[in-house]
Design a protein around this motif. Structure first.
Motif, short mmCIF file in Angstrom:
data_model
loop_
_atom_site.label_atom_id
_atom_site.label_comp_id
_atom_site.label_asym_id
_atom_site.label_seq_id
_atom_site.Cartn_x
_atom_site.Cartn_y
_atom_site.Cartn_z
N TYR A 192 32.97 29.98 37.10
CA TYR A 192 31.52 30.04 36.90
C TYR A 192 30.89 31.02 37.89
O TYR A 192 30.10 31.89 37.51
CB TYR A 192 30.93 28.63 37.06
CG TYR A 192 29.46 28.53 36.78
CD1 TYR A 192 29.00 28.52 35.47
CD2 TYR A 192 28.53 28.43 37.81
CE1 TYR A 192 27.65 28.41 35.19
CE2 TYR A 192 27.19 28.33 37.54
CZ TYR A 192 26.75 28.31 36.23
OH TYR A 192 25.40 28.21 35.97
N VAL A 193 31.24 30.89 39.16
CA VAL A 193 30.70 31.78 40.18
C VAL A 193 31.17 33.21 39.94
O VAL A 193 30.37 34.16 40.01
CB VAL A 193 31.10 31.30 41.60
CG1 VAL A 193 30.75 32.33 42.66
CG2 VAL A 193 30.44 29.96 41.92
N ASP A 194 32.44 33.38 39.62
CA ASP A 194 32.99 34.71 39.38
C ASP A 194 32.30 35.37 38.18
O ASP A 194 31.98 36.56 38.22
CB ASP A 194 34.50 34.63 39.15
CG ASP A 194 35.16 35.98 39.20
OD1 ASP A 194 34.99 36.70 40.22
OD2 ASP A 194 35.83 36.35 38.22
N ALA A 195 32.04 34.59 37.13
CA ALA A 195 31.35 35.13 35.95
C ALA A 195 29.94 35.59 36.32
O ALA A 195 29.48 36.64 35.86
CB ALA A 195 31.30 34.08 34.84
N HIS A 196 29.26 34.81 37.15
CA HIS A 196 27.92 35.21 37.61
C HIS A 196 28.00 36.52 38.40
O HIS A 196 27.15 37.40 38.23
CB HIS A 196 27.29 34.12 38.49
CG HIS A 196 26.47 33.13 37.74
ND1 HIS A 196 25.17 33.35 37.40
CD2 HIS A 196 26.78 31.91 37.25
CE1 HIS A 196 24.69 32.31 36.74
NE2 HIS A 196 25.66 31.42 36.63
N LEU A 197 28.98 36.63 39.26
CA LEU A 197 29.14 37.86 40.04
C LEU A 197 29.39 39.06 39.14
O LEU A 197 28.78 40.11 39.30
CB LEU A 197 30.30 37.71 41.04
CG LEU A 197 30.00 36.94 42.30
CD1 LEU A 197 31.29 36.57 43.02
CD2 LEU A 197 29.11 37.75 43.22
N ARG A 198 30.27 38.89 38.16
CA ARG A 198 30.57 39.99 37.24
C ARG A 198 29.35 40.37 36.41
O ARG A 198 29.07 41.54 36.21
CB ARG A 198 31.75 39.62 36.32
CG ARG A 198 33.09 39.84 37.01
CD ARG A 198 34.26 39.59 36.09
NE ARG A 198 34.51 38.14 36.10
CZ ARG A 198 34.55 37.35 35.04
NH1 ARG A 198 34.41 37.84 33.85
NH2 ARG A 198 34.77 36.07 35.15
N GLU A 199 28.62 39.35 35.95
CA GLU A 199 27.42 39.61 35.15
C GLU A 199 26.37 40.35 35.97
O GLU A 199 25.77 41.31 35.51
CB GLU A 199 26.84 38.29 34.65
CG GLU A 199 25.59 38.44 33.81
CD GLU A 199 25.02 37.09 33.40
OE1 GLU A 199 23.78 36.97 33.38
OE2 GLU A 199 25.81 36.17 33.12
#
Length: 100
Positions: free
Chosen positions: A31-38
């Motif tokens: 979840y955190v990684d997806a936010h960072l990528r987004e």
């Protein structure tokens, strides 16, 4: 019992100790990684530290909005319960006068 789970966020491997299972910890990391990528849009123009702070702000915003939504929902439920209690009290009063 706390166990150690290795996850990867923003290309960095982290060891997280948690009472939760590895699947849950991995879900949080994803979840955190997806936010960072987004947020980065695939660019590396900002430092990971700056991006992490921006993601923390986004997630805090989500949390606060959910808390507010829950509080408003809870207030609606409590108001309905109070209304039902009043109606039931009135009904009981009417029944007791009819019986009396």
């Amino acid at each position: 019992m706390k166990q150690s789970v290795s996850v990867e966020i923003a290309g960095q491997t982290l060891s997280i100790r948690s009472d939760e299972g590895p699947e849950y910890v991995q879900e949080l990391a994803d979840y955190v990684d997806a936010h960072l990528r987004e947020l980065s849009g695939g660019r590396r123009t900002y430092s990971v530290q700056r991006m992490a702070l921006l993601v923390a702000m986004q997630i805090a915003d989500e949390l606060f909005r959910e808390k507010d939504l829950r509080a408003r929902y809870r207030a609606r439920v409590e108001a309905r319960l109070e209304s039902l209690e009043r109606v039931l009290d009135e009904h009981e009063t009417q029944l007791s006068t009819l019986e009396g």
